[in-house]
Scaffold this motif. Structure first.
Motif, short mmCIF file in Angstrom:
data_model
loop_
_atom_site.label_atom_id
_atom_site.label_comp_id
_atom_site.label_asym_id
_atom_site.label_seq_id
_atom_site.Cartn_x
_atom_site.Cartn_y
_atom_site.Cartn_z
N ALA A 186 6.73 -0.50 9.03
CA ALA A 186 7.53 -0.48 7.79
C ALA A 186 7.92 0.95 7.42
O ALA A 186 9.04 1.20 6.96
CB ALA A 186 6.74 -1.12 6.65
N SER A 187 7.03 1.90 7.66
CA SER A 187 7.32 3.30 7.34
C SER A 187 8.41 3.86 8.24
O SER A 187 9.28 4.59 7.77
CB SER A 187 6.05 4.14 7.48
N GLY B 287 -2.65 -1.21 9.47
CA GLY B 287 -2.06 0.13 9.50
C GLY B 287 -0.85 0.21 10.41
O GLY B 287 0.12 0.91 10.10
N TYR C 6 0.08 3.83 3.12
CA TYR C 6 -0.77 2.77 3.66
C TYR C 6 -1.17 3.01 5.11
O TYR C 6 -2.36 2.94 5.43
CB TYR C 6 -0.10 1.40 3.47
N PRO C 7 -0.23 3.30 6.02
CA PRO C 7 -0.68 3.54 7.39
C PRO C 7 -1.55 4.79 7.53
O PRO C 7 -2.46 4.81 8.36
CB PRO C 7 0.61 3.66 8.20
N GLY D 255 2.00 -1.35 8.65
CA GLY D 255 2.47 -0.36 7.68
C GLY D 255 3.25 0.77 8.33
O GLY D 255 4.24 1.25 7.78
N PHE E 250 5.77 3.11 1.29
CA PHE E 250 5.08 2.55 2.46
C PHE E 250 4.16 3.54 3.16
O PHE E 250 3.12 3.14 3.70
CB PHE E 250 6.10 2.04 3.49
#
Length: 143
Positions: free
Chosen positions: A50-51, A44, A10-11, A47, A7
């Motif tokens: 999620a991170s 972002g 992505y951000p 993401g 993950f």
């Protein structure tokens, strides 16, 4: 399976691009670029959420090790980064729904720059944990 390493990229990419495109939209006076930047910012930030969640879950095996404090610092930076970008998403939403004067959008450049500093500090600490301490690569062994 550890999800955080999947993950996290992505951000980093999306939030960096969002801030840069938003600054470019102001400099070049392109309203449509601002909408693209906002979409990148939202993606972002999702993401980043999620991170943070996956990172907290993946760190459970390291809570009783000698590097627990370093992991907590990384988690704190990640949470602060996520929260700052979430504030940016919510703060810019009224302007997206009802476009406003370009002069008001400049106020988001500073939080975006601060967000990028936090993002890169978080990334640096995460990289130090992986490459310096073997977190996520070497199984955790309690002391």
């Amino acid at each position: 399976m550890p999800w955080h390493p999947i993950f996290i990229h992505y951000p980093i990419a999306l939030l960096t691009t969002a801030v840069l495109v938003d600054a470019a939209s102001l400099l070049c006076r392109r309203e449509t670029w601002h909408r693209v930047a906002y979409a990148l910012l939202v993606a972002g930030t999702v993401g980043a959420a999620a991170s943070v969640v996956s990172g907290n879950a993946d760190a459970d095996g390291y809570r009783q090790t000698e590097i627990a404090a370093a992991i907590q610092d990384h988690e704190d930076l990640g949470t602060a980064t996520f929260l700052l970008f979430l504030v940016m998403v919510l703060g810019q939403l009224p302007g997206i729904l009802r476009p406003q004067a370009e002069s008001r959008r400049w106020v988001w450049v500073v939080p975006g720059a601060v967000g990028l500093v936090l993002l890169y500090l978080t990334s640096y600490h995460g990289g130090a944990l992986v490459f310096g301490e073997g977190v996520g690569v070497v199984p955790a062994s309690p002391d």
